[in-house]
Design an enzyme around this catalytic site. Structure first.
Site, PDB file in Angstrom:
ATOM      1  N   ASP A  56      39.574  -6.403  33.900  1.00 30.94           N
ATOM      2  CA  ASP A  56      40.727  -6.486  34.230  1.00 30.94           C
ATOM      3  C   ASP A  56      39.889  -6.587  36.576  1.00 30.94           C
ATOM      4  OD1 ASP A  56      43.826  -7.501  35.216  1.00 30.94           O
ATOM      5  OD2 ASP A  56      42.811  -6.624  36.991  1.00 30.94           O
ATOM      6  N   ASN A 113      52.598 -10.414  31.074  1.00 28.36           N
ATOM      7  CA  ASN A 113      53.643 -10.605  32.162  1.00 28.36           C
ATOM      8  C   ASN A 113      54.383 -11.792  31.835  1.00 28.36           C
ATOM      9  OD1 ASN A 113      53.401  -7.751  32.958  1.00 28.36           O
ATOM     10  ND2 ASN A 113      51.591  -8.704  34.064  1.00 28.36           N
ATOM     11  N   SER A 170      51.043 -13.754  37.416  1.00 23.39           N
ATOM     12  CA  SER A 170      50.136 -14.427  38.229  1.00 23.39           C
ATOM     13  C   SER A 170      49.494 -15.421  37.936  1.00 23.39           C
ATOM     14  CB  SER A 170      49.759 -13.378  39.268  1.00 23.39           C
ATOM     15  OG  SER A 170      48.667 -12.492  38.630  1.00 23.39           O
ATOM     16  N   VAL A 171      48.761 -15.208  36.290  1.00 20.15           N
ATOM     17  CA  VAL A 171      47.617 -16.628  35.950  1.00 20.15           C
ATOM     18  C   VAL A 171      48.470 -17.009  34.902  1.00 20.15           C
ATOM     19  CG1 VAL A 171      45.322 -16.894  34.635  1.00 20.15           C
ATOM     20  CG2 VAL A 171      45.353 -15.377  37.060  1.00 20.15           C
ATOM     21  N   HIS A 194      47.699 -14.060  28.726  1.00 15.53           N
ATOM     22  CA  HIS A 194      46.860 -13.477  28.319  1.00 15.53           C
ATOM     23  C   HIS A 194      47.233 -11.018  28.101  1.00 15.53           C
ATOM     24  CE1 HIS A 194      48.184 -13.996  33.192  1.00 15.53           C
ATOM     25  NE2 HIS A 194      47.493 -12.410  33.076  1.00 15.53           N
ATOM     26  N   ILE A 195      46.435 -11.053  27.861  1.00 16.33           N
ATOM     27  CA  ILE A 195      47.440  -9.494  26.673  1.00 16.33           C
ATOM     28  C   ILE A 195      46.477  -8.803  27.848  1.00 16.33           C
ATOM     29  CG2 ILE A 195      48.012  -7.907  25.568  1.00 16.33           C
ATOM     30  CD1 ILE A 195      47.718  -9.954  23.068  1.00 16.33           C
ATOM     31  N   HIS A 196      47.018  -7.589  28.932  1.00 15.37           N
ATOM     32  CA  HIS A 196      46.742  -6.219  29.155  1.00 15.37           C
ATOM     33  C   HIS A 196      46.675  -4.699  28.556  1.00 15.37           C
ATOM     34  CE1 HIS A 196      47.801  -8.161  33.468  1.00 15.37           C
ATOM     35  NE2 HIS A 196      49.048  -8.653  33.092  1.00 15.37           N
TER      36      HIS A 196
HETATM   37  P1  DGP Z   1      49.320 -11.222  35.319  1.00 13.45           P
HETATM   38  O1  DGP Z   1      49.541 -10.589  36.566  1.00 13.45           O
HETATM   39  O2  DGP Z   1      49.812 -10.321  34.450  1.00 13.45           O
HETATM   40  O3  DGP Z   1      49.109 -12.860  35.222  1.00 13.45           O
HETATM   41  O4  DGP Z   1      47.544 -10.795  35.025  1.00 13.45           O
HETATM   42  C1  DGP Z   1      46.500 -11.203  35.955  1.00 13.45           C
HETATM   43  C2  DGP Z   1      45.548 -10.152  36.451  1.00 13.45           C
HETATM   44  O5  DGP Z   1      43.905 -11.186  36.388  1.00 13.45           O
HETATM   45  C3  DGP Z   1      45.454  -9.603  37.316  1.00 13.45           C
HETATM   46  O6  DGP Z   1      45.902  -8.280  36.430  1.00 13.45           O
HETATM   47  C4  DGP Z   1      44.621  -9.548  38.144  1.00 13.45           C
HETATM   48  C5  DGP Z   1      43.141 -10.221  36.796  1.00 13.45           C
HETATM   49  N1  DGP Z   1      42.661 -11.351  37.490  1.00 13.45           N
HETATM   50  C6  DGP Z   1      42.520 -12.252  38.593  1.00 13.45           C
HETATM   51  N2  DGP Z   1      41.545 -13.300  39.571  1.00 13.45           N
HETATM   52  C7  DGP Z   1      40.554 -12.341  37.763  1.00 13.45           C
HETATM   53  C8  DGP Z   1      39.611 -13.032  38.443  1.00 13.45           C
HETATM   54  O7  DGP Z   1      38.478 -13.794  38.874  1.00 13.45           O
HETATM   55  N3  DGP Z   1      38.082 -12.044  37.148  1.00 13.45           N
HETATM   56  C9  DGP Z   1      38.885 -10.803  36.817  1.00 13.45           C
HETATM   57  N4  DGP Z   1      37.790 -10.178  35.797  1.00 13.45           N
HETATM   58  N5  DGP Z   1      40.808 -11.064  36.769  1.00 13.45           N
HETATM   59  C10 DGP Z   1      41.095 -11.216  37.515  1.00 13.45           C
END
Ligand code: DGP
Length: 114
Positions: free
Chosen positions: A28, A87, A95-96, A100-102
């Site tokens: 991340d 999320n 936010s995206v 995805h799984i964190h």
């Molecule tokens: P969420 O808030 O659950 O949708 O998580 C989105 C995550 O994506 C957030 O922790 C930050 C990460 N993220 C956003 N843009 C980028 C990127 O360009 N590269 C990487 N590696 N992570 C990103």
């Protein structure tokens, strides 16, 4: 096209730790723990609430792969441990809009989450 599709297509860089036919995993960009990996299916499912029956094996694959990545990173033990987070939607902190799984590890994580 979301940022994750661009990472899958190698249009923008990421620190990739795993890739296979079905998913990709990378660090991340804004880590919330010393280990913070995102595990992303190559199939675009906007969020877990929009997955359906045909995604069953893909979702299982993501969870099994998360465990394998935790093992490779040395945190797959009850002593260390890790947390998986998905999320979904505004209140869930999404936010995206690409499922995805964190995978968070290497520090004690609070419960309940903030
Ligand atoms: P969420 O808030 O659950 O949708 O998580 C989105 C995550 O994506 C957030 O922790 C930050 C990460 N993220 C956003 N843009 C980028 C990127 O360009 N590269 C990487 N590696 N992570 C990103």
């Amino acid at each position: 096209m979301t940022i994750f599709e661009k990472i899958i297509a190698r249009e923008i860089p990421a620190e990739i730790v795993h890739e296979d036919e079905f998913c990709i995993a990378f660090h991340d960009v804004s880590p919330q723990a010393p280990i913070h990996i995102l595990l992303v299916p190559k199939k675009v499912i906007p969020r877990i609430g929009e997955a359906d029956g045909e995604d069953q094996s893909l979702l299982g694959h993501l969870l099994i792969t998360a465990g394998k990545i935790a093992e490779e990173l040395g945190v797959n033990s009850t002593d260390s441990g890790f947390r998986l987070v998905i999320n979904n939607g505004k209140n869930g902190g999404e936010s995206v809009p690409h499922l995805h799984i964190h995978l968070l590890a290497n520090r004690p994580l609070q419960w309940p989450p903030g």
